[in-house]
Scaffold this motif. Structure first.
Motif, PDB file in Angstrom:
ATOM      1  N   UNK A  86       0.978  -1.063   0.053  1.00  0.00           N
ATOM      2  CA  UNK A  86       0.029  -0.128   0.028  1.00  0.00           C
ATOM      3  C   UNK A  86       0.997   1.116   0.122  1.00  0.00           C
ATOM      4  N   UNK A  87       1.253   1.705  -1.208  1.00  0.00           N
ATOM      5  CA  UNK A  87       2.333   2.874  -1.234  1.00  0.00           C
ATOM      6  C   UNK A  87       1.679   4.322  -0.614  1.00  0.00           C
ATOM      7  N   UNK A 134       3.554  -2.614   3.811  1.00  0.00           N
ATOM      8  CA  UNK A 134       3.763  -3.859   3.115  1.00  0.00           C
ATOM      9  C   UNK A 134       3.038  -5.052   3.823  1.00  0.00           C
ATOM     10  N   UNK A 135       2.077  -5.608   3.338  1.00  0.00           N
ATOM     11  CA  UNK A 135       1.324  -6.673   4.017  1.00  0.00           C
ATOM     12  C   UNK A 135       1.886  -8.003   3.690  1.00  0.00           C
ATOM     13  N   UNK A 136       2.015  -8.855   4.590  1.00  0.00           N
ATOM     14  CA  UNK A 136       2.709 -10.210   4.229  1.00  0.00           C
ATOM     15  C   UNK A 136       1.640 -11.215   4.993  1.00  0.00           C
ATOM     16  N   UNK A 137       1.284 -12.252   4.112  1.00  0.00           N
ATOM     17  CA  UNK A 137       0.273 -13.037   4.774  1.00  0.00           C
ATOM     18  C   UNK A 137       0.272 -14.531   3.995  1.00  0.00           C
ATOM     19  N   UNK A 185      12.692  -7.014   3.284  1.00  0.00           N
ATOM     20  CA  UNK A 185      12.904  -5.929   3.801  1.00  0.00           C
ATOM     21  C   UNK A 185      12.046  -4.707   2.807  1.00  0.00           C
ATOM     22  N   UNK A 186      11.869  -3.717   3.579  1.00  0.00           N
ATOM     23  CA  UNK A 186      10.896  -2.455   3.061  1.00  0.00           C
ATOM     24  C   UNK A 186      11.744  -1.095   3.148  1.00  0.00           C
ATOM     25  N   UNK A 187      11.556  -0.206   2.296  1.00  0.00           N
ATOM     26  CA  UNK A 187      11.963   1.291   2.585  1.00  0.00           C
ATOM     27  C   UNK A 187      11.991   1.688   3.985  1.00  0.00           C
ATOM     28  N   UNK A 188      12.952   2.465   4.373  1.00  0.00           N
ATOM     29  CA  UNK A 188      13.098   3.034   5.718  1.00  0.00           C
ATOM     30  C   UNK A 188      11.724   3.998   6.100  1.00  0.00           C
ATOM     31  N   UNK A 189      11.323   3.678   7.215  1.00  0.00           N
ATOM     32  CA  UNK A 189       9.902   4.219   7.455  1.00  0.00           C
ATOM     33  C   UNK A 189       8.589   3.262   7.241  1.00  0.00           C
ATOM     34  N   UNK A 190       8.609   2.579   6.546  1.00  0.00           N
ATOM     35  CA  UNK A 190       7.583   1.707   6.032  1.00  0.00           C
ATOM     36  C   UNK A 190       6.992   0.847   7.241  1.00  0.00           C
ATOM     37  N   UNK A 191       5.904   0.341   7.333  1.00  0.00           N
ATOM     38  CA  UNK A 191       5.238  -0.658   8.307  1.00  0.00           C
ATOM     39  C   UNK A 191       5.181  -1.769   7.582  1.00  0.00           C
ATOM     40  N   UNK A 192       5.640  -2.984   8.307  1.00  0.00           N
ATOM     41  CA  UNK A 192       5.211  -4.294   7.471  1.00  0.00           C
ATOM     42  C   UNK A 192       4.356  -5.119   8.476  1.00  0.00           C
ATOM     43  N   UNK A 193       3.241  -5.555   8.036  1.00  0.00           N
ATOM     44  CA  UNK A 193       2.130  -6.252   8.749  1.00  0.00           C
ATOM     45  C   UNK A 193       2.161  -7.526   8.382  1.00  0.00           C
TER      46      UNK A 193
END
Length: 68
Positions: free
Chosen positions: A22-23, A28-31, A53-61
């Motif tokens: 979700x830009x 980022x959602x991982x399921x 890994x995701x960009x700095x500041x991003x949330x991983x759910x």
């Protein structure tokens, strides 16, 4: 049922999770592996799921399935 492979270039391992982005919300959602392939999602093998890994500041759910 046909096995889906990891979306990462050059990887031939079986996919076990589905990743979506979700830009707008920088998330980022991982399921669990989705029931059907989605052209807007990325299927990942266990190795690539663990190294995500995701960009700095991003949330991983991470949506985990219940284990009994």
């Amino acid at each position: 049922m046909r096995t889906r492979l990891c979306s990462k270039v050059g990887c031939a391992r079986e996919a076990v999770t589905t990743l979506t982005y979700d830009y707008g919300d920088q998330m980022a959602a991982l399921g669990p592996l989705g029931a059907a392939g989605d052209p807007h999602a990325h299927d990942l093998c266990r190795a690539h799921t663990d190294r995500l890994s995701v960009p700095k500041g991003w949330l991983v759910v991470r949506h985990e399935t219940l284990r009994v």
